[in-house]
Write a protein that holds these residues in place. Structure first.
Motif, PDB file in Angstrom:
ATOM      1  N   GLY A 113      18.660  13.958 -34.414  1.00 21.86           N
ATOM      2  CA  GLY A 113      17.721  14.702 -35.243  1.00 21.86           C
ATOM      3  C   GLY A 113      16.533  13.880 -35.716  1.00 21.86           C
ATOM      4  N   PHE A 114      16.335  12.704 -35.120  1.00 23.78           N
ATOM      5  CA  PHE A 114      15.282  11.773 -35.541  1.00 23.78           C
ATOM      6  C   PHE A 114      14.555  11.307 -34.295  1.00 23.78           C
ATOM      7  N   ASP A 115      13.236  11.474 -34.251  1.00 22.46           N
ATOM      8  CA  ASP A 115      12.511  11.206 -33.017  1.00 22.46           C
ATOM      9  C   ASP A 115      12.004   9.781 -32.898  1.00 22.46           C
ATOM     10  N   ARG A 116      12.289   8.909 -33.861  1.00 19.08           N
ATOM     11  CA  ARG A 116      11.829   7.534 -33.779  1.00 19.08           C
ATOM     12  C   ARG A 116      12.770   6.702 -32.907  1.00 19.08           C
ATOM     13  N   ALA A 156      14.665   6.693 -45.431  1.00 17.82           N
ATOM     14  CA  ALA A 156      13.827   7.743 -46.011  1.00 17.82           C
ATOM     15  C   ALA A 156      13.262   8.685 -44.957  1.00 17.82           C
ATOM     16  N   PRO A 157      12.636   8.192 -43.865  1.00 17.82           N
ATOM     17  CA  PRO A 157      12.145   9.132 -42.843  1.00 17.82           C
ATOM     18  C   PRO A 157      13.269   9.872 -42.135  1.00 17.82           C
ATOM     19  N   TYR A 158      14.416   9.221 -41.976  1.00 14.42           N
ATOM     20  CA  TYR A 158      15.553   9.899 -41.347  1.00 14.42           C
ATOM     21  C   TYR A 158      16.050  11.050 -42.216  1.00 14.42           C
ATOM     22  N   ALA A 159      16.127  10.833 -43.530  1.00 15.20           N
ATOM     23  CA  ALA A 159      16.576  11.891 -44.432  1.00 15.20           C
ATOM     24  C   ALA A 159      15.626  13.078 -44.389  1.00 15.20           C
ATOM     25  N   LYS A 160      14.311  12.830 -44.331  1.00 14.28           N
ATOM     26  CA  LYS A 160      13.358  13.934 -44.254  1.00 14.28           C
ATOM     27  C   LYS A 160      13.501  14.703 -42.945  1.00 14.28           C
ATOM     28  N   ALA A 161      13.744  13.961 -41.858  1.00 16.44           N
ATOM     29  CA  ALA A 161      13.839  14.620 -40.552  1.00 16.44           C
ATOM     30  C   ALA A 161      15.066  15.521 -40.475  1.00 16.44           C
ATOM     31  N   VAL A 162      16.210  15.047 -40.920  1.00 19.51           N
ATOM     32  CA  VAL A 162      17.418  15.870 -40.815  1.00 19.51           C
ATOM     33  C   VAL A 162      17.360  17.044 -41.784  1.00 19.51           C
ATOM     34  N   GLU A 163      16.724  16.855 -42.938  1.00 20.28           N
ATOM     35  CA  GLU A 163      16.586  17.975 -43.865  1.00 20.28           C
ATOM     36  C   GLU A 163      15.664  19.041 -43.285  1.00 20.28           C
ATOM     37  N   LYS A 164      14.635  18.606 -42.602  1.00 19.26           N
ATOM     38  CA  LYS A 164      13.721  19.554 -41.973  1.00 19.26           C
ATOM     39  C   LYS A 164      14.412  20.322 -40.873  1.00 19.26           C
ATOM     40  N   ALA A 165      15.384  19.666 -40.207  1.00 18.96           N
ATOM     41  CA  ALA A 165      16.117  20.334 -39.134  1.00 18.96           C
ATOM     42  C   ALA A 165      17.228  21.219 -39.665  1.00 18.96           C
ATOM     43  N   GLY A 166      17.371  21.334 -40.991  1.00 19.03           N
ATOM     44  CA  GLY A 166      18.404  22.176 -41.570  1.00 19.03           C
ATOM     45  C   GLY A 166      19.762  21.508 -41.657  1.00 19.03           C
ATOM     46  N   LEU A 167      19.802  20.193 -41.503  1.00 16.48           N
ATOM     47  CA  LEU A 167      21.071  19.471 -41.570  1.00 16.48           C
ATOM     48  C   LEU A 167      21.209  18.807 -42.939  1.00 16.48           C
ATOM     49  N   LEU A 202      23.943   7.433 -34.707  1.00 21.89           N
ATOM     50  CA  LEU A 202      23.062   6.705 -33.802  1.00 21.89           C
ATOM     51  C   LEU A 202      23.497   6.917 -32.360  1.00 21.89           C
ATOM     52  N   THR A 203      22.530   6.944 -31.486  1.00 23.88           N
ATOM     53  CA  THR A 203      22.821   7.096 -30.060  1.00 23.88           C
ATOM     54  C   THR A 203      23.372   5.788 -29.512  1.00 23.88           C
ATOM     55  N   THR A 204      24.351   5.895 -28.650  1.00 23.00           N
ATOM     56  CA  THR A 204      24.963   4.724 -28.028  1.00 23.00           C
ATOM     57  C   THR A 204      25.048   4.953 -26.531  1.00 23.00           C
ATOM     58  N   ALA A 205      25.611   3.989 -25.845  1.00 20.59           N
ATOM     59  CA  ALA A 205      25.795   4.133 -24.402  1.00 20.59           C
ATOM     60  C   ALA A 205      26.835   5.196 -24.083  1.00 20.59           C
ATOM     61  N   HIS A 206      27.664   5.568 -25.062  1.00 24.32           N
ATOM     62  CA  HIS A 206      28.730   6.542 -24.834  1.00 24.32           C
ATOM     63  C   HIS A 206      28.436   7.890 -25.449  1.00 24.32           C
ATOM     64  N   GLY A 207      27.474   7.960 -26.355  1.00 26.15           N
ATOM     65  CA  GLY A 207      27.182   9.218 -27.035  1.00 26.15           C
ATOM     66  C   GLY A 207      26.573   8.946 -28.394  1.00 26.15           C
ATOM     67  N   LEU A 208      27.299   9.367 -29.451  1.00 27.47           N
ATOM     68  CA  LEU A 208      26.837   9.168 -30.822  1.00 27.47           C
ATOM     69  C   LEU A 208      27.903   8.428 -31.609  1.00 27.47           C
ATOM     70  N   LEU A 209      27.459   7.675 -32.620  1.00 23.90           N
ATOM     71  CA  LEU A 209      28.386   6.914 -33.435  1.00 23.90           C
ATOM     72  C   LEU A 209      27.910   6.952 -34.884  1.00 23.90           C
ATOM     73  N   GLN A 210      28.808   7.463 -35.771  1.00 23.71           N
ATOM     74  CA  GLN A 210      28.497   7.465 -37.194  1.00 23.71           C
ATOM     75  C   GLN A 210      28.470   6.018 -37.687  1.00 23.71           C
ATOM     76  N   THR A 211      27.330   5.577 -38.195  1.00 24.19           N
ATOM     77  CA  THR A 211      27.121   4.156 -38.476  1.00 24.19           C
ATOM     78  C   THR A 211      26.505   3.972 -39.854  1.00 24.19           C
ATOM     79  N   GLU A 212      26.893   2.907 -40.507  1.00 19.76           N
ATOM     80  CA  GLU A 212      26.272   2.539 -41.768  1.00 19.76           C
ATOM     81  C   GLU A 212      24.908   1.901 -41.492  1.00 19.76           C
ATOM     82  N   VAL A 213      23.905   2.347 -42.226  1.00  9.25           N
ATOM     83  CA  VAL A 213      22.555   1.808 -42.100  1.00  9.25           C
ATOM     84  C   VAL A 213      22.217   1.083 -43.402  1.00  9.25           C
ATOM     85  N   ARG A 214      21.794  -0.154 -43.273  1.00  5.12           N
ATOM     86  CA  ARG A 214      21.476  -0.967 -44.447  1.00  5.12           C
ATOM     87  C   ARG A 214      20.047  -1.447 -44.359  1.00  5.12           C
ATOM     88  N   GLU A 215      19.294  -1.163 -45.389  1.00  5.98           N
ATOM     89  CA  GLU A 215      17.904  -1.622 -45.449  1.00  5.98           C
ATOM     90  C   GLU A 215      17.817  -2.799 -46.403  1.00  5.98           C
TER      91      GLU A 215
END
Length: 955
Positions: free
Chosen positions: A189-192, A220-231, A128-141
């Motif tokens: 890699g996610f435009d939302r 789910a939309p994030y997984a599709k976006a990164v897979e489409k980007a080859g990640l 996720l984007t932060t004020a400092h850059g990027l941060l690997q974060t747990e996402v819970r739905e």
């Protein structure tokens, strides 16, 4: 009964008035007893408050739901689980040869009873984007605002998400990211774009960096976006919160287990079945670890030992203080005897002093503990990383702690009480000491205890290898030395003939009054013995650690490696290293990818594979060879044969130290050899000529080549391994140059140039940089590099070799300071008692014309003498437990080493374990010199030099 009651009531009243009269001495003893009581009470309150009940755990895990359903990943096969839903195994026998372990997803929704209310709870990760850059974060739905989920998350500010473009975040994530409620964020890699609608916390894990979204709004939309980007796609796990009338009983849970689903049921956790009704515990060697008592017994024994030693230390420190009070009140005690009081009444008065101080210390300690724990609750919760279940007070436990304080006060006053009761009425009223004979039985008992304790410790370290015997024997021996202290003090007195006047007077005074000197020396002895024991043990462990230390890279060298996202951030990482550190030589390294550049080294992801360096059949270690039935190949050899094979060059396992490189192969040019310290011109020439440079002899076949197998179908390769068949995959063969000798390559087993890899058609992906420095980077430079990498948000394996670092230096310094403070305190008490006893001598010195400074000098030497005697005896006593524990560890490590060789474990190494015993000379020097000197100077400074002459007491 009435007489007994009235006599003790009078004794308590006298003791209370005496304690109030001498506030300084009373406060000192009260503080010595109350501080440990405060600590123990606060610890009890904190632990009990943080200890969640089963109901509280379920509220934080299930919210208002009755159960949580989780896929066991057994392909729908029936499973067995424990009542808590934390452990499970397939119900069938899948360990037999020819049977494969069940695996694969299960449709959990089919196991949920009809009519139940269900909430999905999904977890994944995102950058996720932060004020400092990027941060690997747990996402819970999770629909956190739903009443069924109430209790799992606690809202701190704002509200939980109500729309698909909203998320909530934990307070720790907001602190780390620099964002706040109302800020917007996106994912790499996610435009939302999402708006942070509120902040929350997880009560049982306050340190989690997590964001919460509505089900289906992010992962789910994030997984599709990164897979489409080859990640690589993020892994997503989903469980289900289920609420049903009547809940889920243990029988219902077992029915659902038959469908391959794990159930955490509120009813079952709150009222678990008997172990005999849990099929999991009946299968093979499964054990209900929750009911095991061995660990609790060991912990209880350790706590009892620590409490016992703490009580001994307090008694030794407080005893002289009560002796001071009894000595100052001897005229009052004499009047009690002159008016018909028995010796029991005098003992009762002095013991009542310990009782009064003990009760006061208990009340003060427990009240302060209650106030501090309640006031510091938020800080304690933040430090522990979880919220209390409530402010829990166990009255019986606090009452037991209070009784401990009272018992300590009484024990501290026993010896002064007995000593005071033995004085005659005439001696008490006139202040004369009379002739005192030293106890000859106690030193003999102490000497016997020393021999017994040493024998037990020696037996525990040399024969039985049980550390509890070493600790117990050492404690008995130390108590024996304490019992011998009066006799040992007398031996110290013989050194007075070689001392100047003032220290000779101080030493003779200490020897003449062993009743007050011995407890203070014993207190110093106990403190110093513990310090010396820990210091010697820590220094010995440090010496062993330094001898066993294997550097990750040459001193001052470093590595920054990135294995994710196809090396997307590697150029930025290399640039950050070059800008922030004093780089001398930088070697850019790459890795081999199979399938496409975005594949990770482990073949995870659609269309991805992996590679392996082929070991020629003739170079395979017999202990590692695959067998048709899947059995351990080492079993067909004897212990002697396995020992011999562990020395075989084919079985020389790489010990694993160094940087982590997949299969030990890197794509790099000659600068890498220079960074690794490989001084071999032939290796550089071979690399330039397109050859593979190998540091591992088993990799090179008889034709001088090394093969690399490209496995594009990992599942087919796994099936071939299970059936002991050839692994499918194209093999690329490279002419190899075997580096002579056995140079340390720091985890790199082979190097291939980028040109040779390209010519062979290998797909290479940037991996990172390995670099040397012209000087060791400073702390500021390392922090700057960490900040630069944090802005990228990549998972960078950053290594910087600093050599072996002494991690116990600060601990040893703290121990030395602690021992010094205890020593000065104990010696100060002894000095106060000495001044009370020597008041007449000091007045005599003043009467004969001695200068005023004599009082200061004499007090200083009295304090220094006590400290010196305690330091010498404590240093000698402290080595026994350290030596015993080290001998025990040496035998245990040697036995493990021999067993590893017998089993053919080639990673045991060729060198037998080395367990040195080191004397911490620096710590001893500080104790021997600085502590007595500091105690003497402090006593001299705090002692009044002037003393008015008083008239002669009427007899």
């Amino acid at each position: 009964m009435t007489t007994w009651f009235h006599s003790w009531r009078a004794a308590v009243r006298i003791a209370r008035r005496d304690a109030w009269r001498f506030k300084g001495r009373s406060f000192l003893v009260l503080a010595m007893i109350a501080l440990p009581i405060l600590g123990v009470s606060a610890l009890d309150l904190t632990v009990r408050s943080a200890e969640l009940t089963p109901a509280q755990r379920m509220d934080r895990t299930l919210g208002a739901a009755d159960a949580r359903f989780t896929d066991a990943q057994m392909g729908g096969a029936a499973i067995l689980q424990d009542p808590a839903g934390e452990r499970n195994t397939p119900a069938g026998d899948y360990d037999s040869p020819g049977k494969s372990w069940p695996e694969g997803p299960t449709d959990v929704t089919k196991a949920i009873p009809a009519g139940s209310k269900v909430l999905t709870d999904s977890n994944g990760t995102a950058k996720l984007t932060t004020a400092h850059g990027l941060l690997q974060t747990e996402v819970r739905e999770l629909a956190a605002a739903d009443p069924v989920a109430r209790g799992i998350m606690r809202l701190r500010e704002g509200r939980f998400p109500e729309k698909n473009d909203e998320i909530a975040a934990t307070t720790r994530f907001l602190e780390s990211s620099g964002l706040s409620v109302g800020s917007t964020l996106t994912a790499r890699g996610f435009d939302r774009t999402y708006v942070i609608s509120g902040s929350y916390e997880l009560p049982s894990d306050l340190t989690t960096e997590q964001v919460n979204a509505l089900p289906g709004a992010f992962l789910a939309p994030y997984a599709k976006a990164v897979e489409k980007a080859g990640l690589p796609k993020p892994s997503i796990s989903t469980s289900y919160l289920v609420k049903r009338a009547g809940g889920f009983t243990w029988n219902t849970v077992q029915v659902i287990n038959a469908k391959g689903v794990v159930v955490t049921s509120r009813l079952v956790v709150l009222d678990p079945p008997a172990d005999s009704d849990v099929p999991l515990y009946q299968k093979n060697d499964w054990v209900n670890y929750e009911n095991g008592g061995g660990t609790d017994a060991a912990a209880l024994a350790a706590v009892a030992t620590v409490v016992g030693l703490a009580m001994l230390e307090i008694c030794l420190l407080a005893g002289p203080a009560f002796a001071v009070g009894a000595r100052r009140s001897r005229r009052q005690l004499g009047l009690v005897g002159a008016n018909g009081g028995a010796r029991s009444h005098i003992r009762a008065i002095v013991l009542s002093g310990g009782l009064v101080i003990g009760v006061a210390a208990a009340l003060v300690g427990i009240v302060l503990a209650l106030i501090l724990t309640f006031a510091l609750r938020p800080f304690l919760e933040d430090h522990m990383g979880q919220r209390f279940g409530g402010f829990t007070v166990r009255p019986l436990e606090l009452l037991a702690i209070a009784a401990l304080a009272v018992l300590t006060g009484l024990l501290s006053a026993i010896i002064p009480a007995v000593t005071a009761s033995r004085q005659t009425v005439l001696a008490s009223l006139t202040g004369r000491r009379g002739v005192r004979r030293s106890n000859r039985v106690l030193p003999l008992i102490g000497f016997g205890a020393v021999l017994l304790g040493a024998a037990v410790a020696l037996y525990g370290s040399v024969v039985s290898d049980r550390s509890v015997l070493v600790s117990g024997g050492s404690a008995v021996a130390e108590l024996g030395v304490v019992a011998m202290t009066p006799a040992l003090v007398g031996l110290f007195g013989r050194a007075g003939r070689w001392l100047p006047l003032s220290p000779r007077l101080a030493l003779r005074d200490a020897v003449r009054n062993r009743g007050r000197t011995a407890p203070a020396v014993a207190a110093v002895l106990a403190a110093i013995a513990g310090t010396v024991a820990v210091s010697a043990y820590a220094a010995s462990r440090d010496a062993q650690s330094q001898a066993e230390y294997r550097a990750t890279l040459p001193y001052g060298a470093g590595a920054a490696l990135v294995t994710e996202e196809g090396g997307r951030d590697v150029p930025a990482v290399r640039d950050a290293v070059q800008r922030t550190l004093p780089v001398d030589v930088r070697a850019d390294v790459s890795r081999v990818a199979v399938g496409k550049p975005g594949c990770d080294p482990y073949g995870e992801g659609e269309g991805c594979g992996y590679y392996e360096v082929v070991t020629p059949p003739g170079n395979e270690c017999p202990l590692w060879a695959d067998t048709p039935d899947g059995s351990d190949p080492a079993e067909k050899y004897t212990d002697e044969q396995r020992r011999a094979l562990t020395k075989d060059w084919r079985c020389r396992s790489r010990d694993g130290h160094g940087i982590h490189v997949d299969n030990g192969l890197v794509i790099a040019d000659a600068p890498l050899l220079k960074v690794l310290g490989i001084d071999d011109p032939g290796a550089a020439k071979a690399l330039a000529a397109g050859k593979l440079v190998s540091f591992s002899k088993p990799q090179v076949d008889k034709n001088g080549a090394v093969g690399i197998r490209l496995i594009s179908d990992p599942e087919a390769a796994d099936r071939a391994r299970e059936r002991n068949k050839p692994i499918p995959g194209e093999v690329k063969s490279f002419p190899a140059y075997q580096v002579p000798g056995s140079p340390d390559s720091y985890g790199v087993q082979s190097v291939l140039s980028p040109a040779a890899a390209k010519a062979a058609g290998l797909i290479t992906v940037p991996l990172g940089a390995v670099f040397s420095t012209d000087r060791m980077p400073s702390t500021e430079q390392r922090q700057k590099l960490d900040a630069e990498i944090a802005k990228l948000g990549s998972d960078v394996e950053l290594t910087l070799e600093r050599g072996w670092v002494d991690e116990n230096g600060l601990v040893l310094l703290a121990l030395t300071v602690f021992a010094g403070l205890v020593t000065i305190g104990a010696a100060g008490i002894a000095t106060g008692l000495a001044q009370a006893d020597a008041e007449a001598d000091l007045k005599t010195l003043a009467a004969v014309g001695a200068p005023p400074r004599v009082r200061r000098i004499l007090s200083g030497f009295q304090c220094g003498v006590v400290a010196a005697m305690g330091v010498v005896l404590g240093s000698a006593a402290g080595f026994l437990p350290a030596v015993g524990l080290r001998l025990t560890e040496g035998r245990e490590q040697m036995r493990s080493y021999q067993e590893a060789l017998d089993r053919g474990w080639t990673d045991a190494g060729d060198v037998a374990p080395h367990v040195p015993i080191v004397v911490p000379w620096e710590t001893l020097a500080a104790l021997m010199v600085a502590v007595p000197l500091g105690a003497a100077l402090l006593a001299a400074l705090l002692t009044r030099s002037g003393g008015a002459l008083s008239r002669r007491a009427a007899h």
